[in-house]
Motif scaffolding. Structure first.
Motif, PDB file in Angstrom:
ATOM      1  N   HIS A  54      42.817  12.427   6.151  1.00 24.79           N
ATOM      2  CA  HIS A  54      41.819  11.483   5.628  1.00 24.79           C
ATOM      3  C   HIS A  54      42.141  10.078   6.130  1.00 24.79           C
ATOM      4  O   HIS A  54      41.257   9.332   6.516  1.00 24.79           O
ATOM      5  CB  HIS A  54      41.816  11.527   4.095  1.00 24.79           C
ATOM      6  CG  HIS A  54      40.915  10.530   3.460  1.00 24.79           C
ATOM      7  ND1 HIS A  54      39.544  10.568   3.595  1.00 24.79           N
ATOM      8  CD2 HIS A  54      41.178   9.452   2.687  1.00 24.79           C
ATOM      9  CE1 HIS A  54      39.012   9.568   2.939  1.00 24.79           C
ATOM     10  NE2 HIS A  54      39.977   8.872   2.378  1.00 24.79           N
ATOM     11  N   VAL A  55      43.425   9.742   6.111  1.00 28.31           N
ATOM     12  CA  VAL A  55      43.885   8.446   6.620  1.00 28.31           C
ATOM     13  C   VAL A  55      44.629   8.724   7.921  1.00 28.31           C
ATOM     14  O   VAL A  55      45.635   9.422   7.923  1.00 28.31           O
ATOM     15  CB  VAL A  55      44.829   7.752   5.610  1.00 28.31           C
ATOM     16  CG1 VAL A  55      45.327   6.434   6.157  1.00 28.31           C
ATOM     17  CG2 VAL A  55      44.135   7.564   4.267  1.00 28.31           C
ATOM     18  N   PRO A  56      44.133   8.176   9.037  1.00 35.01           N
ATOM     19  CA  PRO A  56      44.807   8.411  10.315  1.00 35.01           C
ATOM     20  C   PRO A  56      46.265   7.963  10.289  1.00 35.01           C
ATOM     21  O   PRO A  56      46.617   6.954   9.674  1.00 35.01           O
ATOM     22  CB  PRO A  56      43.990   7.582  11.308  1.00 35.01           C
ATOM     23  CG  PRO A  56      42.661   7.407  10.653  1.00 35.01           C
ATOM     24  CD  PRO A  56      42.926   7.375   9.184  1.00 35.01           C
ATOM     25  N   LEU A  57      47.109   8.737  10.946  1.00 36.29           N
ATOM     26  CA  LEU A  57      48.554   8.482  10.963  1.00 36.29           C
ATOM     27  C   LEU A  57      48.894   7.079  11.467  1.00 36.29           C
ATOM     28  O   LEU A  57      49.806   6.446  10.926  1.00 36.29           O
ATOM     29  CB  LEU A  57      49.234   9.530  11.851  1.00 36.29           C
ATOM     30  CG  LEU A  57      50.425  10.283  11.300  1.00 36.29           C
ATOM     31  CD1 LEU A  57      50.259  10.740   9.902  1.00 36.29           C
ATOM     32  CD2 LEU A  57      50.813  11.408  12.210  1.00 36.29           C
ATOM     33  N   ASP A  58      48.175   6.597  12.443  1.00 35.81           N
ATOM     34  CA  ASP A  58      48.504   5.280  13.006  1.00 35.81           C
ATOM     35  C   ASP A  58      48.170   4.132  12.046  1.00 35.81           C
ATOM     36  O   ASP A  58      48.690   3.038  12.200  1.00 35.81           O
ATOM     37  CB  ASP A  58      47.806   5.074  14.351  1.00 35.81           C
ATOM     38  CG  ASP A  58      46.288   5.147  14.255  1.00 35.81           C
ATOM     39  OD1 ASP A  58      45.777   5.707  13.263  1.00 35.81           O
ATOM     40  OD2 ASP A  58      45.619   4.651  15.181  1.00 35.81           O
ATOM     41  N   LEU A  66      50.702  -1.737   0.472  1.00 33.91           N
ATOM     42  CA  LEU A  66      49.619  -2.257  -0.353  1.00 33.91           C
ATOM     43  C   LEU A  66      49.721  -1.736  -1.787  1.00 33.91           C
ATOM     44  O   LEU A  66      50.213  -0.629  -2.025  1.00 33.91           O
ATOM     45  CB  LEU A  66      48.268  -1.823   0.224  1.00 33.91           C
ATOM     46  CG  LEU A  66      47.918  -2.338   1.612  1.00 33.91           C
ATOM     47  CD1 LEU A  66      46.605  -1.718   2.074  1.00 33.91           C
ATOM     48  CD2 LEU A  66      47.829  -3.854   1.616  1.00 33.91           C
ATOM     49  N   PRO A  67      49.213  -2.521  -2.751  1.00 36.29           N
ATOM     50  CA  PRO A  67      49.093  -1.988  -4.115  1.00 36.29           C
ATOM     51  C   PRO A  67      48.137  -0.786  -4.117  1.00 36.29           C
ATOM     52  O   PRO A  67      47.259  -0.675  -3.242  1.00 36.29           O
ATOM     53  CB  PRO A  67      48.493  -3.153  -4.909  1.00 36.29           C
ATOM     54  CG  PRO A  67      48.744  -4.366  -4.081  1.00 36.29           C
ATOM     55  CD  PRO A  67      48.804  -3.911  -2.652  1.00 36.29           C
ATOM     56  N   VAL A  68      48.284   0.076  -5.075  1.00 32.32           N
ATOM     57  CA  VAL A  68      47.520   1.325  -5.107  1.00 32.32           C
ATOM     58  C   VAL A  68      46.016   1.061  -5.071  1.00 32.32           C
ATOM     59  O   VAL A  68      45.289   1.716  -4.316  1.00 32.32           O
ATOM     60  CB  VAL A  68      47.894   2.162  -6.352  1.00 32.32           C
ATOM     61  CG1 VAL A  68      46.982   3.368  -6.486  1.00 32.32           C
ATOM     62  CG2 VAL A  68      49.328   2.605  -6.283  1.00 32.32           C
ATOM     63  N   ASP A  69      45.550   0.145  -5.879  1.00 28.72           N
ATOM     64  CA  ASP A  69      44.106  -0.126  -5.910  1.00 28.72           C
ATOM     65  C   ASP A  69      43.586  -0.543  -4.540  1.00 28.72           C
ATOM     66  O   ASP A  69      42.526  -0.086  -4.099  1.00 28.72           O
ATOM     67  CB  ASP A  69      43.776  -1.206  -6.945  1.00 28.72           C
ATOM     68  CG  ASP A  69      43.994  -0.731  -8.366  1.00 28.72           C
ATOM     69  OD1 ASP A  69      43.960   0.498  -8.587  1.00 28.72           O
ATOM     70  OD2 ASP A  69      44.190  -1.582  -9.256  1.00 28.72           O
ATOM     71  N   THR A  70      44.330  -1.403  -3.861  1.00 29.81           N
ATOM     72  CA  THR A  70      43.922  -1.849  -2.522  1.00 29.81           C
ATOM     73  C   THR A  70      43.985  -0.710  -1.531  1.00 29.81           C
ATOM     74  O   THR A  70      43.088  -0.542  -0.698  1.00 29.81           O
ATOM     75  CB  THR A  70      44.827  -3.017  -2.058  1.00 29.81           C
ATOM     76  OG1 THR A  70      44.856  -4.014  -3.073  1.00 29.81           O
ATOM     77  CG2 THR A  70      44.329  -3.614  -0.770  1.00 29.81           C
ATOM     78  N   TYR A  71      45.043   0.099  -1.607  1.00 30.83           N
ATOM     79  CA  TYR A  71      45.172   1.258  -0.719  1.00 30.83           C
ATOM     80  C   TYR A  71      43.969   2.189  -0.895  1.00 30.83           C
ATOM     81  O   TYR A  71      43.359   2.623   0.077  1.00 30.83           O
ATOM     82  CB  TYR A  71      46.471   2.006  -1.009  1.00 30.83           C
ATOM     83  CG  TYR A  71      46.606   3.299  -0.248  1.00 30.83           C
ATOM     84  CD1 TYR A  71      47.132   3.315   1.028  1.00 30.83           C
ATOM     85  CD2 TYR A  71      46.176   4.511  -0.800  1.00 30.83           C
ATOM     86  CE1 TYR A  71      47.235   4.504   1.746  1.00 30.83           C
ATOM     87  CE2 TYR A  71      46.283   5.695  -0.092  1.00 30.83           C
ATOM     88  CZ  TYR A  71      46.810   5.682   1.171  1.00 30.83           C
ATOM     89  OH  TYR A  71      46.910   6.851   1.886  1.00 30.83           O
ATOM     90  N   LEU A  72      43.643   2.510  -2.149  1.00 28.81           N
ATOM     91  CA  LEU A  72      42.523   3.416  -2.399  1.00 28.81           C
ATOM     92  C   LEU A  72      41.214   2.844  -1.879  1.00 28.81           C
ATOM     93  O   LEU A  72      40.386   3.565  -1.322  1.00 28.81           O
ATOM     94  CB  LEU A  72      42.418   3.714  -3.902  1.00 28.81           C
ATOM     95  CG  LEU A  72      43.572   4.500  -4.518  1.00 28.81           C
ATOM     96  CD1 LEU A  72      43.388   4.621  -6.021  1.00 28.81           C
ATOM     97  CD2 LEU A  72      43.719   5.868  -3.879  1.00 28.81           C
ATOM     98  N   GLN A  73      41.037   1.553  -2.044  1.00 27.78           N
ATOM     99  CA  GLN A  73      39.806   0.911  -1.590  1.00 27.78           C
ATOM    100  C   GLN A  73      39.703   0.925  -0.061  1.00 27.78           C
ATOM    101  O   GLN A  73      38.674   1.293   0.499  1.00 27.78           O
ATOM    102  CB  GLN A  73      39.743  -0.525  -2.108  1.00 27.78           C
ATOM    103  CG  GLN A  73      38.464  -1.244  -1.750  1.00 27.78           C
ATOM    104  CD  GLN A  73      38.485  -2.672  -2.254  1.00 27.78           C
ATOM    105  OE1 GLN A  73      39.544  -3.241  -2.531  1.00 27.78           O
ATOM    106  NE2 GLN A  73      37.300  -3.249  -2.364  1.00 27.78           N
ATOM    107  N   ARG A  74      40.766   0.539   0.605  1.00 25.33           N
ATOM    108  CA  ARG A  74      40.742   0.465   2.081  1.00 25.33           C
ATOM    109  C   ARG A  74      40.636   1.832   2.745  1.00 25.33           C
ATOM    110  O   ARG A  74      40.109   1.949   3.850  1.00 25.33           O
ATOM    111  CB  ARG A  74      41.977  -0.253   2.601  1.00 25.33           C
ATOM    112  CG  ARG A  74      41.907  -1.740   2.353  1.00 25.33           C
ATOM    113  CD  ARG A  74      42.776  -2.484   3.321  1.00 25.33           C
ATOM    114  NE  ARG A  74      42.861  -3.883   2.931  1.00 25.33           N
ATOM    115  CZ  ARG A  74      43.863  -4.668   3.232  1.00 25.33           C
ATOM    116  NH1 ARG A  74      44.868  -4.203   3.936  1.00 25.33           N
ATOM    117  NH2 ARG A  74      43.873  -5.913   2.846  1.00 25.33           N
ATOM    118  N   THR A  75      41.167   2.835   2.091  1.00 22.10           N
ATOM    119  CA  THR A  75      41.127   4.178   2.682  1.00 22.10           C
ATOM    120  C   THR A  75      39.954   5.014   2.164  1.00 22.10           C
ATOM    121  O   THR A  75      39.801   6.164   2.572  1.00 22.10           O
ATOM    122  CB  THR A  75      42.438   4.938   2.399  1.00 22.10           C
ATOM    123  OG1 THR A  75      42.619   5.066   0.985  1.00 22.10           O
ATOM    124  CG2 THR A  75      43.618   4.248   3.040  1.00 22.10           C
TER     125      THR A  75
END
Length: 147
Positions: A54-58, A66-75
């Motif tokens: 779902h999230v490319p390795l690179d 990143l904080p979890v909320d930001t990670y979830l949003q960006r991905t």
């Protein structure tokens, strides 16, 4: 009660305990095997490329800090049980196995509840039902406390 009757009652109780423990152990064994198999298949699918990430390795190194909320949003990764819709992705497929392992005590509890119900031992059947209800309620996410 005579000593012979007491011995027969003790033997019956011991046999019932063996039946209960064997049923619980068998169901727990198979449910954990299923969870481990799901983990192995998810890993094999991810490593082989059959299940694309779902999230490319690179992109991962720039996202890890990143904080979890930001990670979830960006991905564009959903929170809660929303990951199930993305379980066909290699990096999220492992959550199926983790979920199965986390829920592996439910099948044995259900098996015991049915055994107790068949024996008309309703106190133990209700205890198993309450434990199952608590596990399901905890897994539902309804008790997250606003998180």
């Amino acid at each position: 009660m005579t000593s012979e009757q007491l011995t027969a009652a003790q033997q019956l109780h011991a046999q019932q305990q063996r039946d209960e423990s064997q049923r619980y152990a068998l169901l727990l064994d198979w449910s954990t095997r299923l969870g481990v198999l799901a983990l192995l298949l998810a890993f094999a699918g991810y490593v082989s490329g059959i299940l694309p990430p779902h999230v490319p390795l690179d992109q991962l190194p720039s996202l890890w800090n990143l904080p979890v909320d930001t990670y979830l949003q960006r991905t564009a990764t959903p929170a809660g049980w929303g990951w199930l819709a993305l379980a066909y992705h290699g990096d999220l497929a492992n959550l199926v196995g983790i979920g199965l392992l986390a829920a592996s005590s439910m099948a044995p509890l259900l098996g015991l509840m049915l055994l107790y119900g068949k024996r008309k031992d309703m106190v133990y059947a209700v205890i198993c039902a309450v434990i199952l209800a608590v596990l399901l309620l905890a897994a539902s996410g309804l008790l997250t406390g606003g998180h």
